[in-house]
Scaffold this motif. Structure first.
Motif, short mmCIF file in Angstrom:
data_model
loop_
_atom_site.label_atom_id
_atom_site.label_comp_id
_atom_site.label_asym_id
_atom_site.label_seq_id
_atom_site.Cartn_x
_atom_site.Cartn_y
_atom_site.Cartn_z
N LEU A 168 50.67 -34.52 45.39
CA LEU A 168 50.41 -36.14 45.53
C LEU A 168 51.07 -36.94 44.52
CD1 LEU A 168 47.96 -37.33 46.76
CD2 LEU A 168 46.69 -37.14 44.61
N LYS A 169 51.92 -37.85 45.13
CA LYS A 169 52.80 -38.67 44.34
C LYS A 169 52.03 -39.93 43.99
CE LYS A 169 56.32 -36.09 43.69
NZ LYS A 169 56.88 -35.88 42.17
N LEU A 170 51.35 -40.50 45.06
CA LEU A 170 50.83 -41.67 44.63
C LEU A 170 49.25 -41.54 45.16
CD1 LEU A 170 53.12 -44.60 46.02
CD2 LEU A 170 52.69 -43.92 43.79
N ASP A 171 48.34 -41.91 44.28
CA ASP A 171 47.11 -41.75 44.66
C ASP A 171 46.13 -43.07 44.84
OD1 ASP A 171 44.59 -40.72 44.98
OD2 ASP A 171 44.39 -39.62 43.00
N CYS A 215 56.22 -40.42 37.62
CA CYS A 215 54.88 -40.86 37.88
C CYS A 215 54.51 -41.50 39.15
CB CYS A 215 54.52 -41.55 36.57
SG CYS A 215 55.04 -43.18 36.64
N GLY A 216 55.54 -41.69 39.96
CA GLY A 216 55.39 -42.28 41.34
C GLY A 216 56.08 -43.55 41.38
N GLN A 217 56.64 -43.91 40.49
CA GLN A 217 57.53 -45.30 40.70
C GLN A 217 58.58 -45.16 41.92
OE1 GLN A 217 58.14 -43.28 38.19
NE2 GLN A 217 58.52 -44.51 36.37
N LYS A 218 59.26 -44.01 41.96
CA LYS A 218 60.18 -44.19 43.05
C LYS A 218 59.66 -44.03 44.56
CE LYS A 218 63.74 -40.32 44.56
NZ LYS A 218 62.89 -39.59 45.36
N GLU A 219 58.69 -43.21 44.53
CA GLU A 219 57.66 -43.20 45.77
C GLU A 219 57.41 -44.55 46.29
OE1 GLU A 219 57.54 -41.01 43.46
OE2 GLU A 219 58.37 -39.02 44.28
N LEU A 220 56.72 -45.07 45.03
CA LEU A 220 56.04 -46.38 45.48
C LEU A 220 57.17 -47.35 46.17
CD1 LEU A 220 53.74 -48.40 45.23
CD2 LEU A 220 54.46 -49.03 42.82
N VAL A 241 51.07 -50.38 35.09
CA VAL A 241 51.32 -49.06 34.49
C VAL A 241 50.94 -47.94 35.54
CG1 VAL A 241 51.27 -47.90 32.37
CG2 VAL A 241 51.00 -50.24 32.28
N LEU A 242 51.80 -47.02 35.77
CA LEU A 242 51.33 -45.90 36.53
C LEU A 242 51.41 -44.69 35.97
CD1 LEU A 242 53.81 -46.10 39.65
CD2 LEU A 242 51.17 -46.56 39.71
N CYS A 243 50.23 -43.94 36.20
CA CYS A 243 50.29 -42.60 35.38
C CYS A 243 49.82 -41.46 36.46
CB CYS A 243 49.22 -42.73 34.47
SG CYS A 243 48.71 -41.11 33.52
N ASP A 244 50.63 -40.68 36.75
CA ASP A 244 50.37 -39.46 37.70
C ASP A 244 50.06 -39.92 38.82
OD1 ASP A 244 50.68 -37.19 36.24
OD2 ASP A 244 48.63 -37.12 35.49
#
Lengths: 510, 365
Positions: free
Chosen positions: A272-275, A295-300, A478-481
């Motif tokens: 799970l990269k973005l939840d 923490c998912g910035q790239k995927e976002l 802010v992204l976290c996990d």
């Protein structure tokens, strides 16, 4: 530090790469029990100089003395024999091996490998300096900061007492940085000589005892840190006085431009990269995105740009007239065909944003080559664009026919940003736009981004330097996990508060 | 730290344009000197005579010169075919099989439709069939690569064996006379489906077709949108998707082209010169083409020279083995020496060696 002992003396070191003079008769002393910050803009030759000390490169001219004895360092092994260890920007670890296995890799003393003994020794080193490493942990299970710790332990295990760290904090959170600095201070007090290459001046002031400045391959000067200031260091690096404030103009008529709703993304391995991520990007505003790496910035960003398959959720683009366009399920070409002017400055500049082996003109063409019905490409327009970008952004290049791989990091980024802005976007996504760039180039990029914002573009700025995010962004997500940990107003946000949000959803103290 | 005479490899900076040719020239001279020494030591023959014979073998008579042109044309044709694939970093080493399939399709048309259609229509069908057969053989590995990311090197290599077996099978089906194990000259009396001879020269048509193909391929790679796309895909698939290039489509399209041109080579061989088909008509050109293309750094115009060089050496080598009564392997040794020097010279064009002596001044070589 009254009786300073120079462990390393570099004298008249010169290194050429083809026609480029990377180091020009550099003199540098490294003292025992001291942390030296090596400063300089991109392409000023810091890393080259240190690579010659660690055996990656061999100087064309000049001499190196260790403890007043002249040495030839031909390979990393020679460097280790001289107790020199370098921690590179890009870690050199084998993912499937454990920490202990990585640490002994390449060491052979003729005896049988006794992994238990290695582990004991690793634990001793960790206890001595306050590291937190489990010798049995596999590298692929580790966070970036843990991997870095393994690299440092690896070097210490080999008995290094001259340590070189190349931009060690680029990938760390503020809390991790503090921890690293505490360890480095311990090592200094233990009598080791430490060199740290960094672009972040507040870290230099915080940590180092002495600073040395390189500019265009030449040694400009060195001085005790406490007798200097960020302003003075910058001026020395750049060669003329510069101002160190990032502007933050008021948002221009902000209106929702892109709505991200309940976006969920899994990697190919099913992680799970973005939840369930939801937020809005406004026009005429800079939305900063903070988070530790991975923490998912790239995927976002890639999901918005149509490059990342998504599991669920939607990304809605809102036109000026209120009509909406769903971007999920479309590839970049389909998004462009819908009239959505979306520009993306990806993290991987030479692997994704540009083609390293192609020249400036051909790289400008990447976005525009399809235009027109002709079977043949039009090279005149992109050539003109390349010339304009070179002129306006002061790109240092021999010509527009030079392959971009020959350009330095800052100039590569100017080419990429220049091209992305040239297509008059309404949404501009940027990932680590100033990573590895020197101060001067960074400010050029901040300026460009601010100009886009003022002309009404919705800007997303993924950054790793919290100080910059806090100064530049109007709002910070802010992204976290892979979860949205919080959205704070850029004006008045506290670094500590954002730092906590990065490591724990909701940012609650333990 | 007491090792002496260490040397390091250093990348050269920008050198003047003639530097590369100077190095290559020196390499050829050295290669000839070494070959001469080897010749004298191993055979006792006069090396100058041997060289003269090589030259004679390539250009000695009018017929030999035409043969040189023909061999060069076919090799260049296959090289042109694999080049767009290589530029896309798709390692098509299946040129051999694609040529065979083109040749097989041509022969099939000639045998099955030989007396039933007007010659012009037959030739048109042969052209279409050979191109289609080559293209199909090329596109199968491409589809697997695009959809499931299979390894194209192994896949194209295996397709060669399948093609060889298919040809072997049809040779028996069509063998003339029964039991001969070979087809013989197809339509020897009617000459149906034989490509026209122009200017009274059997090989001129092939040479002209390939000359046109060379120019077309140069333009395609350098100036067309397709050429640009396949270069981007080759350099970085991630960049290609980032700018919206459909990578799968480009891989399939490029291999269709690559296979199609191999098919044309098959057509020229079977319809133009041999008028028969065997399992060995491609003659290893599918592999030699890899070298032609690489030596020329994928530039079709430079490939004219590299294909000439390889064919020249091969023809000359064949001649010395007959004239001096030497084993053909000896000719291969000479070819090997010359190629070794030419390929090796690329290293010295890009790098130099610099020697160090501890504590003393440095020398650059």
């Amino acid at each position: 530090m009254e009786n300073k002992v120079a462990r390393v003396k570099m004298r008249n070191i010169t290194k050429r790469f083809g026609p480029v003079l990377a180091n020009d008769r550099v003199w540098l002393d490294i003292y025992q029990g001291e942390i030296l910050a090596l400063l300089g803009e991109n392409g000023s030759g810091k890393t080259t100089l240190m690579n010659m000390l660690s055996g990656i490169y061999f100087p064309d001219e000049g001499q190196i003395f260790i403890d007043d004895k002249e040495v030839l360092i031909r390979s990393p092994k020679d460097a280790f024999d001289l107790k020199i260890g370098m921690i590179h920007q890009h870690f050199k670890l084998v993912d499937v091996l454990t920490a202990a296995e990585n640490i002994v890799l390449g060491l052979h003393d003729g005896k049988r490998l006794d992994l238990e003994k290695v582990k004991t020794r690793v634990r001793e080193i960790c206890d001595a300096y306050g590291f937190d490493v489990d010798p049995d942990e596999k590298i692929y299970n580790m966070s970036v900061s843990q991997k870095q710790t393994v690299e440092i332990v690896k070097v210490l295990y080999r008995g290094a007492d001259i340590l070189i760290l190349d931009e060690p904090t680029a990938v760390l959170t503020p809390q991790e940085t503090d921890k690293l600095f505490a360890v480095l201070r311990n090592m200094r007090n233990d009598g080791k000589a430490i060199v740290i290459i960094t672009h972040k001046l507040h870290e230099v002031e915080d940590l180092s005892d002495r600073v040395a400045v390189l500019r265009q391959g030449q040694f400009i000067g060195d001085m005790p840190t406490r007798e200097s200031s960020a302003q003075e260091m910058t001026n020395m690096m750049v060669g003329h006085p510069v101002t160190l404030n990032i502007e933050r103009p008021e948002p221009v008529d902000p209106k929702p431009r892109v709505e991200v709703k309940n976006l969920t993304v899994r990697s190919e391995e099913g992680v799970l990269k973005l939840d369930d991520v939801s937020f809005t990007i406004n026009s005429g505003e800079i939305l900063g995105i903070a988070g530790i790496s991975g923490c998912g910035q790239k995927e976002l960003l890639e999901a918005i740009a149509g490059l990342q398959p998504t599991e669920s959720g939607s990304v809605i683009y809102i036109n000026d007239n209120g009509t909406k366009e769903e971007l999920i399920g479309k590839d970049p070409q389909a998004i462009a065909d819908k009239g959505v002017a979306l520009s993306f400055v990806p993290e991987d500049r030479l692997g994704m944003g540009l083609v390293a082996n192609m020249d400036l003109t051909d790289n400008m063409m990447l976005r525009s080559f399809r235009r027109g019905r002709s079977f043949f490409t039009d090279r005149k327009t992109p050539k003109k664009l390349a010339e304009d970008v070179v002129k306006e952004l002061e790109v240092k290049t021999p010509s527009v026919n030079t392959p971009v791989r020959r350009l330095s990091g800052g100039n590569v980024q100017k080419i990429l940003v220049g091209r992305e802005i040239a297509s008059a976007p309404t949404v501009l996504l940027t990932a680590y736009a100033v990573r590895g760039l020197d101060i001067h180039s960074s400010y050029t990029i901040y300026d460009l981004i601010n100009k886009q914002k003022q002309s009404g573009v919705a800007v997303v700025y993924v950054g790793e330097d919290l100080d910059v995010l806090l100064e530049l962004a109007d709002r910070i997500l802010v992204l976290c996990d892979g979860k949205v940990s919080g959205i704070v107003d850029g004006r008045g946000a506290k670094k500590r508060e954002v730092g906590l949000l990065m490591t724990r959803v909701g940012g609650k103290d333990e | 730290m007491n090792k002496q005479n260490q040397f390091h490899i250093v990348k050269r900076g920008a050198m003047p344009w003639y530097f590369g040719w100077l190095v290559r020239g020196i390499a050829i001279v050295l290669a000839l000197l070494v070959s001469a020494a080897v010749t004298t030591i191993l055979t006792g023959e006069d090396p100058l005579q041997v060289y003269a014979t090589i030259f004679h073998g390539a250009f000695g008579t009018k017929r030999k010169a035409w043969m040189l042109g023909q061999n060069m044309a076919i090799l260049l044709c296959v090289s042109l075919a694999v080049t767009p694939a290589f530029k896309m970093r798709f390692w098509n080493i299946g040129g051999e099989g694609q040529v065979l399939m083109g040749g097989l399709a041509t022969a099939a048309c000639m045998i099955c439709l030989g007396d039933k259609l007007p010659n012009a229509v037959l030739i048109l069908i042969m052209v279409i069939a050979s191109i289609a057969a080559g293209a199909v053989w090329g596109v199968i590995p491409a589809i697997f690569k695009a959809k499931w990311n299979t390894n194209e090197t192994l896949f194209t290599l295996m397709m060669n064996y399948v093609a060889t077996q298919l040809v072997a099978f049809f040779v028996i089906v069509w063998e003339v006379p029964k039991g001969a194990g070979k087809i013989g000259i197809i339509n020897q009396t009617t000459e149906a489906g034989w490509l026209p001879v122009i200017g009274g020269q059997k090989y001129l048509l092939n040479i002209l077709v390939v000359a046109i193909l060379t120019v077309a391929m140069h333009i395609y790679l350098k100036y067309s949108k397709h050429g640009y796309e396949l270069t981007v895909v080759g350099e970085s698939e991630r960049t290609a998707s980032y700018v919206g290039i459909k990578v799968e489509k480009v891989i399939i399209r490029t291999m269709l082209l690559s296979g199609a041109i191999c098919g044309i080579a098959g057509l020229l061989l079977v319809g133009g010169t041999d008028h028969t088909v065997t399992t060995t008509i491609a003659g290893g050109r599918g592999f030699t083409a890899v070298m032609v293309s690489w030596l020329a750094k994928f530039d079709p115009l430079v490939m004219i020279f590299t294909s000439f060089l390889l064919v020249f050496l091969d023809r000359g080598a064949g001649e010395i083995s007959t004239v001096f009564g030497l084993n053909h392997s000896f000719a291969d040794i000479l070819t090997g020496i010359i190629l070794f020097f030419i390929i090796g010279s690329e290293f010295f064009i890009n790098y130099k060696l610099s020697f160090h002596k501890a504590g003393k001044e440095e020398k650059h070589v």
